[in-house]
Enzyme design. Structure first.
Site, PDB file in Angstrom:
ATOM      1  N   LYS A 250     -32.271  -2.368 -15.938  1.00 22.73           N
ATOM      2  CA  LYS A 250     -32.332  -1.601 -17.139  1.00 22.73           C
ATOM      3  C   LYS A 250     -31.125  -2.540 -18.087  1.00 22.73           C
ATOM      4  O   LYS A 250     -31.264  -2.361 -19.188  1.00 22.73           O
ATOM      5  CB  LYS A 250     -31.826  -0.053 -17.088  1.00 22.73           C
ATOM      6  CG  LYS A 250     -32.739   0.826 -16.340  1.00 22.73           C
ATOM      7  CD  LYS A 250     -32.134   1.748 -15.552  1.00 22.73           C
ATOM      8  CE  LYS A 250     -33.193   2.596 -14.555  1.00 22.73           C
ATOM      9  NZ  LYS A 250     -32.557   3.613 -13.808  1.00 22.73           N
TER      10      LYS A 250
HETATM   11  N1  GLU Z   1     -28.741   4.590  -7.890  1.00 19.77           N
HETATM   12  C1  GLU Z   1     -28.623   3.361  -7.427  1.00 19.77           C
HETATM   13  C2  GLU Z   1     -29.373   2.368  -8.388  1.00 19.77           C
HETATM   14  O1  GLU Z   1     -30.509   3.192  -9.318  1.00 19.77           O
HETATM   15  C3  GLU Z   1     -29.470   3.411  -6.097  1.00 19.77           C
HETATM   16  C4  GLU Z   1     -28.769   3.843  -4.980  1.00 19.77           C
HETATM   17  C5  GLU Z   1     -29.230   3.762  -3.450  1.00 19.77           C
HETATM   18  O2  GLU Z   1     -30.371   3.760  -3.487  1.00 19.77           O
HETATM   19  O3  GLU Z   1     -28.409   4.008  -2.733  1.00 19.77           O
HETATM   20  O4  GLU Z   1     -29.544   1.184  -8.158  1.00 19.77           O
END
Ligand code: GLU
Length: 313
Positions: free
Chosen positions: A247
């Site tokens: 993003k």
């Molecule tokens: N929230 C994280 C991301 O969008 C992923 C975290 C995880 O899978 O441990 O990159």
């Protein structure tokens, strides 16, 4: 408090997987690739698959992104087997865990400025690492501070399903790392460990960009007496600029509604023969077919996959 239960046929499933997006923007090809791979992995083992919204960092989040991500996943046939867990509703649990680590001397307050941290940092293969200056300083709680985990003398070994044996000493790489930031937001490393345990996650399937976080997460699990899940780090999709689709570098969103050509591209990227898949029958049929044919080892040792120029979005 118990996590919201999925409609589970057995009380303690052998396999619980999850997809944990941060709502910093809509789903892009790279995140849908990870979502599908983690779903296939769970489905193939008759496991449960959960969606967890990692909305812990409001300054980085985009209004409406969480809802858009959930709608897109649903339209692509990816349904969470339990109500979506929002990390913004879990602050009490992170607070409790961070208090517990402080009270047991496993973590400490640090009031070093960014400049101090950088100038006094010790050499590390990662660039620099925190020196440990505040370990014995008893920083008062009314001063602005972050909270760091004392990670001295912890050595981590684990075998990643795709990337093979891993060995790291988090303190030598990162120094004592923050579990709560100076701006009082809880750190990703803490929240992910608390929630993987809370949700009973047994298998973490995610992008290889997070492989370097894994030893810190296992270190925290060990300090908290938690079970370590199995890890499987997938290659990440890279764009024409050679950077991971993200993003931050404004990767294009995937269509909100199921799109046959995008699914074809994704199945091929997942080393499946999309020509055999019933793509025209919709996402459910395509995914069920893919779960029957999924062979994650075909992605073993791969670090990245080129998303350009053939990618549909
Ligand atoms: N929230 C994280 C991301 O969008 C992923 C975290 C995880 O899978 O441990 O990159």
């Amino acid at each position: 408090m118990q996590p919201p239960k999925a409609d589970m046929s057995s009380p303690s499933p052998r396999y619980v997987g999850r997809f944990a997006p941060s709502p910093t923007g809509p789903l892009h090809l790279g995140s849908l690739f990870t979502a599908i791979a983690s779903w296939l992995h769970a489905r193939q083992q008759q496991g449960h698959w959960l969606v967890r919204m990692e909305d812990l960092d409001p300054p980085r989040e985009q209004t409406g992104a969480a809802e858009a991500i959930i709608t897109t996943l649903t339209n692509w046939g990816l349904h969470s087997d339990a109500p979506v867990l929002f990390q913004s509703e879990r602050l009490h649990a992170y607070q409790k865990t961070s208090d517990q680590l402080l009270e047991t001397g496993k973590a400490y307050r640090c009031d070093c400025s960014r400049k101090q941290v950088a100038t006094e940092g010790l050499a590390s293969p990662e660039g620099w690492r925190y020196s440990g200056r505040c370990r014995e300083r008893q920083v008062a709680s009314n001063k602005q501070h972050c909270i760091r985990l004392d990670s001295r003398s912890v050595q981590i070994q684990f075998t990643d399903e795709l990337q093979g044996p891993q060995q790291e000493t988090p303190e030598q790489l990162y120094g004592d790392f923050p579990i709560r930031r100076a701006d009082e937001y809880f750190a990703y490393q803490l929240a992910v460990v608390v929630d993987d345990a809370y949700q009973g996650v047994t298998h973490v399937v995610r992008g290889i960009d997070l492989l370097s976080s894994t030893s810190r997460q296992i270190c925290l699990q060990q300090k908290l007496g938690l079970t370590t899940p199995n890890y499987c780090h997938l290659p990440v999709l890279i764009g024409e600029d050679g950077q991971k689709l993200s993003k931050q570098n404004l990767a294009k969103p995937v269509p909100v509604d199921y799109d046959l050509e995008t699914m074809r591209w994704l199945l091929d990227a997942l080393a499946l023969d999309s020509d055999q898949a019933p793509l025209a029958s919709g996402p459910k049929a395509a995914l069920e077919w893919a779960a029957q044919h999924w062979q994650p080892q075909r992605l073993a040792q791969l670090k990245q996959l080129a998303a350009a120029p053939s990618s549909p979005c």
